[in-house]
Write a protein that holds these residues in place. Structure first.
Motif, PDB file in Angstrom:
ATOM      1  N   SER A   1     -39.028-142.236 -45.819  1.00 36.72           N
ATOM      2  CA  SER A   1     -37.626-142.558 -45.496  1.00 36.72           C
ATOM      3  C   SER A   1     -37.323-141.914 -44.767  1.00 36.72           C
ATOM      4  N   PHE A   2     -37.406-140.573 -44.984  1.00 35.55           N
ATOM      5  CA  PHE A   2     -36.034-139.683 -44.365  1.00 35.55           C
ATOM      6  C   PHE A   2     -37.117-139.938 -42.661  1.00 35.55           C
ATOM      7  N   ILE A   3     -38.589-139.656 -42.430  1.00 33.81           N
ATOM      8  CA  ILE A   3     -38.701-139.754 -40.601  1.00 33.81           C
ATOM      9  C   ILE A   3     -38.554-141.512 -40.622  1.00 33.81           C
ATOM     10  N   VAL A   4     -38.431-142.502 -41.094  1.00 41.71           N
ATOM     11  CA  VAL A   4     -38.498-143.656 -39.693  1.00 41.71           C
ATOM     12  C   VAL A   4     -36.792-143.400 -39.915  1.00 41.71           C
ATOM     13  N   ARG A   5     -35.592-142.608 -40.465  1.00 39.51           N
ATOM     14  CA  ARG A   5     -34.631-142.819 -40.340  1.00 39.51           C
ATOM     15  C   ARG A   5     -34.021-141.737 -39.832  1.00 39.51           C
ATOM     16  N   ASN A   6     -33.981-140.582 -39.061  1.00 39.26           N
ATOM     17  CA  ASN A   6     -34.113-139.359 -38.615  1.00 39.26           C
ATOM     18  C   ASN A   6     -35.124-139.325 -36.913  1.00 39.26           C
ATOM     19  N   GLU A   7     -33.959-140.185 -36.158  1.00 34.60           N
ATOM     20  CA  GLU A   7     -34.616-140.113 -34.833  1.00 34.60           C
ATOM     21  C   GLU A   7     -34.382-139.201 -34.411  1.00 34.60           C
ATOM     22  N   ARG A   8     -33.548-138.264 -34.621  1.00 35.85           N
ATOM     23  CA  ARG A   8     -33.265-137.505 -33.646  1.00 35.85           C
ATOM     24  C   ARG A   8     -34.614-136.036 -33.990  1.00 35.85           C
ATOM     25  N   LEU A   9     -34.942-136.130 -35.568  1.00 30.72           N
ATOM     26  CA  LEU A   9     -36.145-135.256 -35.486  1.00 30.72           C
ATOM     27  C   LEU A   9     -37.451-135.843 -34.974  1.00 30.72           C
ATOM     28  N   PHE A  10     -37.860-137.272 -35.265  1.00 31.61           N
ATOM     29  CA  PHE A  10     -38.843-138.241 -35.314  1.00 31.61           C
ATOM     30  C   PHE A  10     -39.403-139.056 -34.176  1.00 31.61           C
ATOM     31  N   ALA A  11     -39.654-139.551 -32.990  1.00 36.20           N
ATOM     32  CA  ALA A  11     -39.253-140.124 -31.865  1.00 36.20           C
ATOM     33  C   ALA A  11     -40.585-141.321 -32.485  1.00 36.20           C
ATOM     34  N   LYS A  12     -40.811-142.104 -32.158  1.00 33.85           N
ATOM     35  CA  LYS A  12     -41.339-143.764 -31.582  1.00 33.85           C
ATOM     36  C   LYS A  12     -42.254-143.658 -30.508  1.00 33.85           C
ATOM     37  N   SER A  13     -41.468-142.801 -29.006  1.00 34.20           N
ATOM     38  CA  SER A  13     -42.243-143.022 -27.946  1.00 34.20           C
ATOM     39  C   SER A  13     -43.446-141.825 -28.467  1.00 34.20           C
TER      40      SER A  13
ATOM     41  N   LEU B   1     -39.756-156.367 -61.722  1.00 35.19           N
ATOM     42  CA  LEU B   1     -40.025-158.073 -60.895  1.00 35.19           C
ATOM     43  C   LEU B   1     -38.354-157.734 -60.143  1.00 35.19           C
ATOM     44  N   GLY B   2     -38.444-158.173 -58.927  1.00 35.41           N
ATOM     45  CA  GLY B   2     -37.588-158.285 -58.074  1.00 35.41           C
ATOM     46  C   GLY B   2     -37.374-157.125 -56.769  1.00 35.41           C
ATOM     47  N   ASN B   3     -38.040-155.915 -57.478  1.00 31.81           N
ATOM     48  CA  ASN B   3     -37.394-154.487 -56.872  1.00 31.81           C
ATOM     49  C   ASN B   3     -37.852-155.083 -55.471  1.00 31.81           C
ATOM     50  N   ARG B   4     -37.091-154.794 -54.391  1.00 34.97           N
ATOM     51  CA  ARG B   4     -37.599-154.733 -53.217  1.00 34.97           C
ATOM     52  C   ARG B   4     -37.521-153.654 -52.588  1.00 34.97           C
ATOM     53  N   SER B   5     -37.770-152.348 -53.103  1.00 40.16           N
ATOM     54  CA  SER B   5     -37.149-151.166 -52.260  1.00 40.16           C
ATOM     55  C   SER B   5     -38.211-150.248 -52.056  1.00 40.16           C
ATOM     56  N   HIS B   6     -39.336-151.275 -51.834  1.00 42.33           N
ATOM     57  CA  HIS B   6     -40.880-150.983 -51.075  1.00 42.33           C
ATOM     58  C   HIS B   6     -40.665-150.407 -49.817  1.00 42.33           C
ATOM     59  N   LEU B   7     -41.544-149.747 -48.847  1.00 45.85           N
ATOM     60  CA  LEU B   7     -41.474-149.745 -47.403  1.00 45.85           C
ATOM     61  C   LEU B   7     -42.574-150.437 -46.552  1.00 45.85           C
ATOM     62  N   ALA B   8     -42.646-152.061 -46.841  1.00 46.07           N
ATOM     63  CA  ALA B   8     -43.882-152.332 -46.171  1.00 46.07           C
ATOM     64  C   ALA B   8     -42.876-153.039 -45.225  1.00 46.07           C
ATOM     65  N   PHE B   9     -41.518-153.050 -44.906  1.00 51.36           N
ATOM     66  CA  PHE B   9     -41.104-153.471 -44.008  1.00 51.36           C
ATOM     67  C   PHE B   9     -40.313-151.902 -42.806  1.00 51.36           C
ATOM     68  N   SER B  10     -40.613-151.241 -43.258  1.00 50.62           N
ATOM     69  CA  SER B  10     -40.264-149.833 -42.202  1.00 50.62           C
ATOM     70  C   SER B  10     -38.901-149.785 -43.538  1.00 50.62           C
ATOM     71  N   ALA B  11     -38.304-149.007 -42.676  1.00 57.89           N
ATOM     72  CA  ALA B  11     -36.389-148.132 -42.184  1.00 57.89           C
ATOM     73  C   ALA B  11     -35.975-148.368 -41.185  1.00 57.89           C
ATOM     74  N   GLY B  12     -35.103-147.832 -41.039  1.00 60.37           N
ATOM     75  CA  GLY B  12     -34.082-147.246 -39.551  1.00 60.37           C
ATOM     76  C   GLY B  12     -33.960-147.569 -38.553  1.00 60.37           C
ATOM     77  N   PRO B  13     -33.536-147.182 -37.671  1.00 60.65           N
ATOM     78  CA  PRO B  13     -33.977-148.223 -36.401  1.00 60.65           C
ATOM     79  C   PRO B  13     -34.485-149.300 -36.004  1.00 60.65           C
ATOM     80  N   HIS B  14     -35.811-148.757 -36.018  1.00 62.35           N
ATOM     81  CA  HIS B  14     -37.203-149.859 -36.098  1.00 62.35           C
ATOM     82  C   HIS B  14     -37.692-151.177 -37.029  1.00 62.35           C
ATOM     83  N   MET B  15     -36.537-150.404 -38.211  1.00 68.29           N
ATOM     84  CA  MET B  15     -37.309-151.871 -39.181  1.00 68.29           C
ATOM     85  C   MET B  15     -37.701-152.752 -38.330  1.00 68.29           C
TER      86      MET B  15
END
Ligand code: HEM
Length: 416
Positions: A60-72, A337-351
């Motif tokens: 979660s930290f990585i995908v939400r922190n684009e100043r430290l971890f880039a997608k390109s 049941l009903g908990n959707r805090s999984h990361l299957a769709f990622s998170a952050g700007p590229h979610m």
């Protein structure tokens, strides 16, 4: 970087016996976690190493922190140093492209905004009608036969054909686009012609909507102020089509396999307590379609879960492992049941921008198959289904089923 574990071990490589042996990659993740902690060194291909991120908090930290971890991947050291061969199997996932998938910061926001507007503008009632129409047409092709492969004849076809409809293609052209896309990736003497036809279908649609907007995603993209050229408009549409394909196919296939074989869910068809949405959630938690995602690239030296990450290192997002992180689970599975805090769709700007319509597509497709194919059953136990040979996607490679064949009604002959 310490000695790397081969990511291929998670892949379920040929032969089939090995494929089945890795039907439970959680065992490999548990072993890696025990040895390295939440971030483990892995070998992506001979001589090319990276990190597999398995902690829910760390991912979660990585995908939400684009100043430290880039997608390109322009920030990837091995790529910049020319260590990847043009035919490397990593290239299709990891080479730089000027679209929402592979850009960062302001540029990402500029090209992502039209996608968000196109998806958020969808009317779910209309999407539901379009998905039902597509599923009915596909089921109609095999309903009278009493047997089918619900992977190649159903789950594989639905995402592209449905997105084609959402972009504004009629059903026939959406089916043709799917065929062209499949032929394009088959890499044979027809691939060039198929790629040309795929492009032609999308380009004609862009031109038509430029001249006269309609109520569809293409019209939103084409007339969006952020789109600077027809090339960018085409890129946006291709990103939507390709990003939808694998994940949606595998979600449909995994849920069907679960509902047909797990007594908790198969019982539901006879009036049990769990519904299709619970099966959808279970797959996203326990065996998500995007098992591991390449990648993020470190923009400077840092420390993550005790590991020294160097500028330019590749980090693979281990969604399956992160969802199973013992730190985010309690003892009571029913309490989840009903908990959707999984990361299957990622998170952050590229979610993933499309998790709401994707759920509607998958739920509709699963329910259509269960309702329209009476007596539906898999011809092999779920644990014996061959798996796709991919470290990135979790999906059965086939879904052979039988069901009660639909009787074809003969036209009544006029009597003399
Ligand atoms: C209607 C179907 C879908 C469409 C149109 C769609 C579209 C997209 C697009 C355009 C992106 C790129 C976003 C960006 O980089 O800014 C994306 C990312 C993603 N999508 Fe979807 N998607 C669909 C279904 C799914 C499904 C079923 C899954 C898995 C359950 C999924 C998982 C993801 C993941 C993991 C990412 C990557 C996010 C990242 O890089 O952190 N998507 N999707």
């Amino acid at each position: 970087m310490p000695t790397a574990t081969r990511l291929a071990e998670l892949r379920g490589l040929l032969p089939v016996a090995k494929t089945i042996a890795y039907a439970d990659p959680q065992a490999v993740y548990r072993q890696l976690r025990a040895e390295w902690g939440e971030v483990a060194p892995v070998e992506l291909e001979p001589g090319i190493n990276g990190w597999l991120v398995m902690g829910h908090e760390e991912l979660s930290f990585i995908v939400r922190n684009e100043r430290l971890f880039a997608k390109s991947s322009v920030h990837w050291r091995e790529y910049a140093e020319g260590l990847l061969k043009p035919d490397s199997p990593l290239m299709p996932f990891m080479f730089p492209r000027p679209n929402a998938w592979m850009t960062d910061g302001e540029e990402h926001r500029r090209v992502r905004a039209p996608l968000d507007e196109a998806v958020n503008g969808l009317r779910l009632r209309q999407v539901s009608r379009q998905v039902t129409e597509v599923c009915d047409a596909l089921i109609g092709e095999f309903a009278a036969k009493g047997e089918a492969d619900l992977l190649s004849q159903y789950a594989l076809m639905i995402p592209t054909v449905v997105i084609g409809r959402m972009l504004g293609l009629d059903l026939e052209t959406a089916l043709e686009m799917h065929q062209a896309q499949m032929a394009m990736f088959a890499i044979n003497e027809n691939s060039h012609a198929a790629a040309a036809r795929f492009e032609e279908i999308l380009f004609s649609l862009v031109m038509a909507r430029k001249a006269a907007p309609a109520d569809d995603m293409t019209s939103v993209i084409v007339h969006h102020a952020n789109m600077a050229s027809d090339e960018e408009r085409m890129q946006a549409m291709v990103v939507l089509i390709s990003a939808a394909a694998q994940g949606t196919m595998s979600w449909i296939a995994q849920v069907l396999a679960l509902m047909l074989t797990d007594a908790r869910f198969s019982g539901r068809m006879r009036g049990g307590r769990l519904g299709t949405d619970d099966a959808l959630d279970e797959v996203l938690w326990r065996d998500p379609p995007t098992a591991n995602l390449p990648a993020r690239f470190a923009l400077r030296d840092t420390v993550l879960a005790g590991q020294a990450i160097e500028k330019g290192d590749a980090l693979i997002l281990g969604f399956t492992a992160a969802n199973a992180d013992p730190r985010v689970h309690g003892d009571d599975q029913w309490g989840e049941l009903g908990n959707r805090s999984h990361l299957a769709f990622s998170a952050g700007p590229h979610m993933c921008p499309a998790h709401v319509p994707a759920r509607l597509i998958v739920r509709t497709a699963v329910d259509a198959a269960l309702h329209q194919l009476p007596g539906l059953r898999l011809t092999v136990p779920a644990e014996e289904l061959p798996r796709l040979e991919s470290p990135w996607t979790r999906s059965p490679a086939t879904l052979p089923v039988t069901f009660t064949a639909r009787v074809r009604h003969r036209a009544v002959q006029p009597s003399n």
